[in-house]
Motif scaffolding. Structure first.
Motif, PDB file in Angstrom:
ATOM      1  N   ARG A   1       0.824  -1.211   0.000  1.00  0.00           N
ATOM      2  CA  ARG A   1       0.000   0.000   0.000  1.00  0.00           C
ATOM      3  C   ARG A   1       0.857   1.260   0.000  1.00  0.00           C
ATOM      4  O   ARG A   1       0.510   2.263  -0.640  1.00  0.00           O
ATOM      5  CB  ARG A   1      -0.918  -0.014   1.213  1.00  0.00           C
ATOM      6  CG  ARG A   1      -1.881   1.171   1.293  1.00  0.00           C
ATOM      7  CD  ARG A   1      -2.722   1.062   2.544  1.00  0.00           C
ATOM      8  NE  ARG A   1      -1.895   1.041   3.745  1.00  0.00           N
ATOM      9  CZ  ARG A   1      -2.357   0.705   4.947  1.00  0.00           C
ATOM     10  NH1 ARG A   1      -3.619   0.346   5.097  1.00  0.00           N
ATOM     11  NH2 ARG A   1      -1.553   0.725   5.998  1.00  0.00           N
ATOM     12  N   ALA A   2       1.982   1.218   0.706  1.00  0.00           N
ATOM     13  CA  ALA A   2       2.864   2.387   0.759  1.00  0.00           C
ATOM     14  C   ALA A   2       3.399   2.742  -0.618  1.00  0.00           C
ATOM     15  O   ALA A   2       3.671   3.906  -0.907  1.00  0.00           O
ATOM     16  CB  ALA A   2       4.026   2.126   1.721  1.00  0.00           C
ATOM     17  N   LEU A   3       3.548   1.731  -1.472  1.00  0.00           N
ATOM     18  CA  LEU A   3       4.025   1.978  -2.830  1.00  0.00           C
ATOM     19  C   LEU A   3       2.877   2.323  -3.782  1.00  0.00           C
ATOM     20  O   LEU A   3       2.982   3.246  -4.591  1.00  0.00           O
ATOM     21  CB  LEU A   3       4.775   0.744  -3.349  1.00  0.00           C
ATOM     22  CG  LEU A   3       6.047   0.352  -2.595  1.00  0.00           C
ATOM     23  CD1 LEU A   3       6.581  -0.976  -3.126  1.00  0.00           C
ATOM     24  CD2 LEU A   3       7.107   1.431  -2.726  1.00  0.00           C
ATOM     25  N   ALA A   4       1.785   1.550  -3.693  1.00  0.00           N
ATOM     26  CA  ALA A   4       0.703   1.697  -4.670  1.00  0.00           C
ATOM     27  C   ALA A   4      -0.215   2.872  -4.369  1.00  0.00           C
ATOM     28  O   ALA A   4      -0.719   3.520  -5.303  1.00  0.00           O
ATOM     29  CB  ALA A   4      -0.115   0.402  -4.720  1.00  0.00           C
ATOM     30  N   GLY A   5      -0.460   3.184  -3.067  1.00  0.00           N
ATOM     31  CA  GLY A   5      -1.399   4.236  -2.717  1.00  0.00           C
ATOM     32  C   GLY A   5      -1.079   5.580  -3.343  1.00  0.00           C
ATOM     33  O   GLY A   5      -1.930   6.180  -4.024  1.00  0.00           O
ATOM     34  N   PRO A   6       0.132   6.103  -3.161  1.00  0.00           N
ATOM     35  CA  PRO A   6       0.466   7.395  -3.776  1.00  0.00           C
ATOM     36  C   PRO A   6       0.405   7.375  -5.303  1.00  0.00           C
ATOM     37  O   PRO A   6       0.046   8.378  -5.928  1.00  0.00           O
ATOM     38  CB  PRO A   6       1.899   7.654  -3.293  1.00  0.00           C
ATOM     39  CG  PRO A   6       2.031   6.860  -2.043  1.00  0.00           C
ATOM     40  CD  PRO A   6       1.206   5.632  -2.269  1.00  0.00           C
ATOM     41  N   VAL A   7       0.741   6.229  -5.908  1.00  0.00           N
ATOM     42  CA  VAL A   7       0.695   6.131  -7.371  1.00  0.00           C
ATOM     43  C   VAL A   7      -0.742   6.229  -7.868  1.00  0.00           C
ATOM     44  O   VAL A   7      -1.050   6.972  -8.809  1.00  0.00           O
ATOM     45  CB  VAL A   7       1.339   4.814  -7.843  1.00  0.00           C
ATOM     46  CG1 VAL A   7       1.096   4.603  -9.343  1.00  0.00           C
ATOM     47  CG2 VAL A   7       2.838   4.822  -7.556  1.00  0.00           C
ATOM     48  N   ILE A   8      -1.640   5.492  -7.222  1.00  0.00           N
ATOM     49  CA  ILE A   8      -3.051   5.541  -7.633  1.00  0.00           C
ATOM     50  C   ILE A   8      -3.605   6.945  -7.467  1.00  0.00           C
ATOM     51  O   ILE A   8      -4.313   7.467  -8.342  1.00  0.00           O
ATOM     52  CB  ILE A   8      -3.881   4.523  -6.821  1.00  0.00           C
ATOM     53  CG1 ILE A   8      -3.414   3.099  -7.110  1.00  0.00           C
ATOM     54  CG2 ILE A   8      -5.367   4.666  -7.148  1.00  0.00           C
ATOM     55  CD1 ILE A   8      -4.059   2.056  -6.224  1.00  0.00           C
ATOM     56  N   GLY A   9      -3.284   7.590  -6.343  1.00  0.00           N
ATOM     57  CA  GLY A   9      -3.758   8.951  -6.129  1.00  0.00           C
ATOM     58  C   GLY A   9      -3.224   9.922  -7.166  1.00  0.00           C
ATOM     59  O   GLY A   9      -3.968  10.757  -7.697  1.00  0.00           O
ATOM     60  N   ALA A  10      -1.943   9.796  -7.498  1.00  0.00           N
ATOM     61  CA  ALA A  10      -1.327  10.718  -8.456  1.00  0.00           C
ATOM     62  C   ALA A  10      -1.910  10.548  -9.855  1.00  0.00           C
ATOM     63  O   ALA A  10      -2.212  11.537 -10.532  1.00  0.00           O
ATOM     64  CB  ALA A  10       0.186  10.500  -8.482  1.00  0.00           C
ATOM     65  N   ILE A  11      -2.075   9.304 -10.303  1.00  0.00           N
ATOM     66  CA  ILE A  11      -2.584   9.113 -11.678  1.00  0.00           C
ATOM     67  C   ILE A  11      -4.066   9.473 -11.747  1.00  0.00           C
ATOM     68  O   ILE A  11      -4.553   9.924 -12.798  1.00  0.00           O
ATOM     69  CB  ILE A  11      -2.332   7.682 -12.177  1.00  0.00           C
ATOM     70  CG1 ILE A  11      -3.114   6.652 -11.366  1.00  0.00           C
ATOM     71  CG2 ILE A  11      -0.850   7.368 -12.186  1.00  0.00           C
ATOM     72  CD1 ILE A  11      -2.979   5.238 -11.894  1.00  0.00           C
ATOM     73  N   THR A  12      -4.793   9.312 -10.642  1.00  0.00           N
ATOM     74  CA  THR A  12      -6.207   9.699 -10.656  1.00  0.00           C
ATOM     75  C   THR A  12      -6.346  11.203 -10.784  1.00  0.00           C
ATOM     76  O   THR A  12      -7.129  11.709 -11.596  1.00  0.00           O
ATOM     77  CB  THR A  12      -6.913   9.200  -9.386  1.00  0.00           C
ATOM     78  OG1 THR A  12      -6.808   7.778  -9.296  1.00  0.00           O
ATOM     79  CG2 THR A  12      -8.382   9.594  -9.404  1.00  0.00           C
ATOM     80  N   VAL A  13      -5.579  11.950  -9.986  1.00  0.00           N
ATOM     81  CA  VAL A  13      -5.621  13.415 -10.074  1.00  0.00           C
ATOM     82  C   VAL A  13      -5.192  13.871 -11.465  1.00  0.00           C
ATOM     83  O   VAL A  13      -5.812  14.760 -12.073  1.00  0.00           O
ATOM     84  CB  VAL A  13      -4.725  14.045  -8.989  1.00  0.00           C
ATOM     85  CG1 VAL A  13      -4.578  15.551  -9.232  1.00  0.00           C
ATOM     86  CG2 VAL A  13      -5.304  13.794  -7.610  1.00  0.00           C
ATOM     87  N   ALA A  14      -4.135  13.269 -12.009  1.00  0.00           N
ATOM     88  CA  ALA A  14      -3.641  13.672 -13.324  1.00  0.00           C
ATOM     89  C   ALA A  14      -4.645  13.415 -14.436  1.00  0.00           C
ATOM     90  O   ALA A  14      -4.640  14.103 -15.458  1.00  0.00           O
ATOM     91  CB  ALA A  14      -2.331  12.944 -13.630  1.00  0.00           C
ATOM     92  N   SER A  15      -5.527  12.433 -14.237  1.00  0.00           N
ATOM     93  CA  SER A  15      -6.503  12.094 -15.282  1.00  0.00           C
ATOM     94  C   SER A  15      -7.750  12.961 -15.231  1.00  0.00           C
ATOM     95  O   SER A  15      -8.574  12.916 -16.154  1.00  0.00           O
ATOM     96  CB  SER A  15      -6.910  10.620 -15.144  1.00  0.00           C
ATOM     97  OG  SER A  15      -7.721  10.418 -13.993  1.00  0.00           O
ATOM     98  N   LEU A  16      -7.925  13.746 -14.166  1.00  0.00           N
ATOM     99  CA  LEU A  16      -9.136  14.565 -14.038  1.00  0.00           C
ATOM    100  C   LEU A  16      -9.097  15.738 -15.015  1.00  0.00           C
ATOM    101  O   LEU A  16      -8.021  16.186 -15.414  1.00  0.00           O
ATOM    102  CB  LEU A  16      -9.261  15.084 -12.609  1.00  0.00           C
ATOM    103  CG  LEU A  16      -9.449  14.027 -11.521  1.00  0.00           C
ATOM    104  CD1 LEU A  16      -9.456  14.670 -10.143  1.00  0.00           C
ATOM    105  CD2 LEU A  16     -10.732  13.234 -11.745  1.00  0.00           C
TER     106      LEU A  16
END
Length: 490
Positions: free
Chosen positions: A224-239
């Motif tokens: 989670r420490a690795l995947a959580g920030p990645v998911i958040g970053a790509i979600t924001v970037a896709s908005l």
């Protein structure tokens, strides 16, 4: 000819476009349902929904997405599968269930603005986010939809809305008119809501382990420490960029490149043999318990053992704090605080109030696929229990129960109303009315065989035994191999 016919023509401009099946295997939706990119699209759509003031307020007040995100994800996929499947009877029953669910969700947000989940404009926005996020998913992964495919997909989502009973006009009638509507919503209606902030900045970083990995906290924390920030970053970037500006969402350097790389990588799954990725199988695997009689359980148990050993190694070489998982076996008691957090506080807001018990009723009704009047009977039983709890435990009279009030007031919750909840749950589970829960009925509720979870109960489960076990779990705070996955797991 209606909007829900399996095939029809819809005028989208100067040309007449012939559409195929709107539901079932011939639909565009069916093509995407098992596409791994669609998980990214679902997350993006959820964020856009949460940014709508009414939806965001409803999520904060009523949803279990913070405390039980995996359960909500599973139920969402199951609902979409029913709505877009080939079985029209299942679609109509699911539409009726969704309408009953939405009719129970209304209130006001922190600024005293009303919300109502049955508002047709709000429901149209939910469908709009699913459609637009699917189109964006294809574009970002380098496989943009052809115009005719996009029009077909739009017609399918319009038909989805029509099955719910919403009148035409809440979504624009044509794809050409949809894009100005979508841009207007993004630029003027969406807000940086509390629900949006929780999803982006809390949920991904504190996502609880799915049942499959429950008991492996170190392994889960590392991933989670690795995947959580990645998911958040790509979600924001896709908005949409106008919304990111208005909401003040941070622009992380390299996020756009990362986002496109992840979408492109997920898009490569189209080269896998057909049937390798099945959402229903993956969802079932995530929820698979080692105690299940599913043939895959033995393999999962062996895998968990290896992961536990890997977790022990991780604790030696990483700074992750030691985290305790659930106690092994059945019969162990929880502390009052843990029971409050894992079982009673279904919405994860730190308090017990009616939306928490309504969430329990909703989950049980969904598992059993209840129709009226059984669903209403279960809700009414939980409502009576809430009134009993409020009268006994709400010491300060603020309309909700804190964990301190719960822990200090009484050691047991087994009043007449909770007994009635147990009796009603038994009755709606006992589909054939023979006063016993048989193997199939038990599996419908607990998703496993009772010989695995109720030793000595090989043939059937009596009313008295069921009520006794339910009360032991809910009032005695006993851990239970059967009831933990039902109400306590994420």
């Amino acid at each position: 000819m209606t909007d829900t016919d399996s095939s029809h023509s819809r005028r989208t401009g100067p040309h007449e476009v012939q559409f195929g099946a709107l539901f079932g295997p011939g639909s565009q939706f069916h093509r995407f349902f098992n596409d791994p990119r669609w998980a990214l699209a679902m997350v993006r759509a959820t964020v856009l929904e949460a940014a709508h003031p009414q939806i965001g307020a409803a999520l904060i007040d009523n949803s279990t997405f913070v405390a039980h995100p995996w359960r909500r994800l599973r139920n969402t996929f199951l609902s979409l599968q029913r709505m877009f499947g080939a079985d029209d009877d299942a679609r109509q029953r699911e539409a009726a269930r969704l309408n009953r669910l939405h009719a129970r969700l209304s209130g006001a947000d922190a600024r005293n603005r009303p919300y109502d989940a049955m508002d047709p404009q709000v429901r149209a926005w939910v469908v709009a986010t699913l459609f637009e996020s699917t189109v964006t998913m294809c574009r970002l992964s380098g496989q943009p939809l052809e115009q005719t495919d996009m029009e077909q997909l739009y017609a399918e989502f319009q038909a989805f809305l029509a099955v719910l009973g919403d009148q035409a006009g809440h979504l624009p009638p044509t794809l050409r008119e949809f894009w100005p509507y979508y841009d207007h919503m993004v630029e003027t209606e969406l807000e940086n809501t509390e629900a949006l902030r929780i999803i982006l900045y809390k949920l991904f970083d504190h996502l609880p382990a799915p049942p499959l990995l429950d008991g492996l906290p170190t392994v889960w924390a590392a991933g989670r420490a690795l995947a959580g920030p990645v998911i958040g970053a790509i979600t924001v970037a896709s908005l949409p960029e106008p919304f990111r500006r208005r909401a003040g969402l941070p622009e992380i350097p390299g996020a756009q490149t990362l986002m496109q790389s992840v979408y492109m990588a997920a898009g490569l799954a189209r080269f896998l043999p057909e049937g390798w990725i099945e959402v229903e199988s993956l969802a079932g695997l995530i929820y698979l318990s080692p105690d299940s009689d599913d043939p895959r359980a033995a393999t999962i148990t062996a895998l968990r053992d290896r992961m536990k050993r890997a977790g022990a190694l991780f604790r030696l070489v990483t700074p992750f704090p030691t985290q305790s998982g659930p106690e092994e076996g059945t019969g162990a008691r929880r502390s009052a605080e843990e029971f409050f957090r894992t079982v009673l506080d279904q919405t994860g807001d730190g308090y017990l109030d009616w939306p928490d018990l309504a969430a329990m009723a909703r989950e049980l009704s969904s598992r059993l696929d209840l129709d009226e009047p059984e669903e209403t009977r279960l809700y009414n039983a939980y409502a009576e229990w809430w009134r009993e709890l409020q009268a006994a435990l709400d010491i300060d009279g603020d309309g909700r129960i804190s964990k301190e009030e719960y822990a200090a007031a009484v050691p047991s919750l087994a009043g007449p109303a909770l007994i009635r909840v147990a009796e009603v749950l038994f009755e709606v589970t006992d589909a054939d009315g023979n006063q016993y829960i048989d193997a199939d009925e038990y599996r419908a509720l607990f998703r496993t065989a009772f010989r695995r979870t109720v030793p000595g109960t090989e043939e059937r489960y009596s009313r008295s035994a069921f009520v006794k076990d339910f009360l032991s779990f809910m009032s005695g705070r006993q851990r239970s191999t059967a009831y933990d996955p039902l109400l306590a797991d994420a």
